[in-house]
Design a protein around this motif. Structure first.
Motif, PDB file in Angstrom:
ATOM      1  N   TRP A   1       0.835  -1.204   0.000  1.00  0.00           N
ATOM      2  CA  TRP A   1       0.000   0.000   0.000  1.00  0.00           C
ATOM      3  C   TRP A   1       0.869   1.253   0.000  1.00  0.00           C
ATOM      4  O   TRP A   1       0.453   2.300  -0.488  1.00  0.00           O
TER       5      TRP A   1
ATOM      6  N   GLY B   1      -8.414   3.553   4.798  1.00  0.00           N
ATOM      7  CA  GLY B   1      -9.784   3.152   4.548  1.00  0.00           C
ATOM      8  C   GLY B   1     -10.733   4.292   4.862  1.00  0.00           C
ATOM      9  O   GLY B   1     -10.368   5.244   5.556  1.00  0.00           O
TER      10      GLY B   1
ATOM     11  N   THR C   1      -8.690   4.141   8.995  1.00  0.00           N
ATOM     12  CA  THR C   1      -7.595   3.226   9.333  1.00  0.00           C
ATOM     13  C   THR C   1      -6.511   3.318   8.257  1.00  0.00           C
ATOM     14  O   THR C   1      -6.767   3.091   7.081  1.00  0.00           O
ATOM     15  N   GLN C   2      -5.306   3.655   8.677  1.00  0.00           N
ATOM     16  CA  GLN C   2      -4.191   3.828   7.750  1.00  0.00           C
ATOM     17  C   GLN C   2      -3.730   2.483   7.198  1.00  0.00           C
ATOM     18  O   GLN C   2      -3.515   1.543   7.940  1.00  0.00           O
ATOM     19  N   TRP C   3      -3.558   2.427   5.853  1.00  0.00           N
ATOM     20  CA  TRP C   3      -3.093   1.211   5.181  1.00  0.00           C
ATOM     21  C   TRP C   3      -1.622   1.310   4.806  1.00  0.00           C
ATOM     22  O   TRP C   3      -0.909   0.313   4.786  1.00  0.00           O
TER      23      TRP C   3
ATOM     24  N   CYS D   1     -11.536   3.819   0.070  1.00  0.00           N
ATOM     25  CA  CYS D   1     -10.344   4.389   0.707  1.00  0.00           C
ATOM     26  C   CYS D   1     -10.187   5.848   0.318  1.00  0.00           C
ATOM     27  O   CYS D   1     -10.963   6.375  -0.471  1.00  0.00           O
TER      28      CYS D   1
END
Length: 114
Positions: free
Chosen positions: A3, A19, A23-25, A84
């Protein structure tokens, strides 16, 4: 592919993909969301304040589907997709490049259903 690869915007000092729940990917550089900041960044709108690592950016424009915020000499750009969003911070003078680059990365994600 990681990512993090979707965060490698050349004109950005730091960037992230997260997302729609915040929430960090993945990230570029030292990107950090403090508690709750990601969820707010996932829903930008004109006139809204969006914080990254405690620094607040005022969203002042939406160009080519990209929200643009400012704080001093820095710019925050946010592109929201279905699943996202991409966000990046760079020099305010590079606004056009940041928008072009974030749209390029977002196009490939959108084609993949994100």
């Amino acid at each position: 592919m990681s990512w993090d690869a979707y965060c490698n915007l050349p004109s950005a000092d730091v960037a992230c993909i997260a997302g729609v729940d915040g929430t960090q990917w993945g990230k570029k550089g030292d990107w950090k969301f403090a508690s709750g900041e990601g969820a707010v960044a996932a829903k930008p709108s004109l006139g809204k304040m969006v914080a990254v690592s405690g620094t607040k950016y005022l969203i002042v424009n939406n160009s080519e589907g990209v929200f643009f915020g400012v704080k001093g000499d820095n710019a925050l750009v946010i592109k929201v997709l279905k699943k996202c969003f991409l966000a990046a911070i760079g020099n305010k003078g590079k606004q056009g490049s940041l928008i072009d680059e974030i749209n390029k990365f977002a196009d490939s994600l959108a084609k993949g259903g994100y």
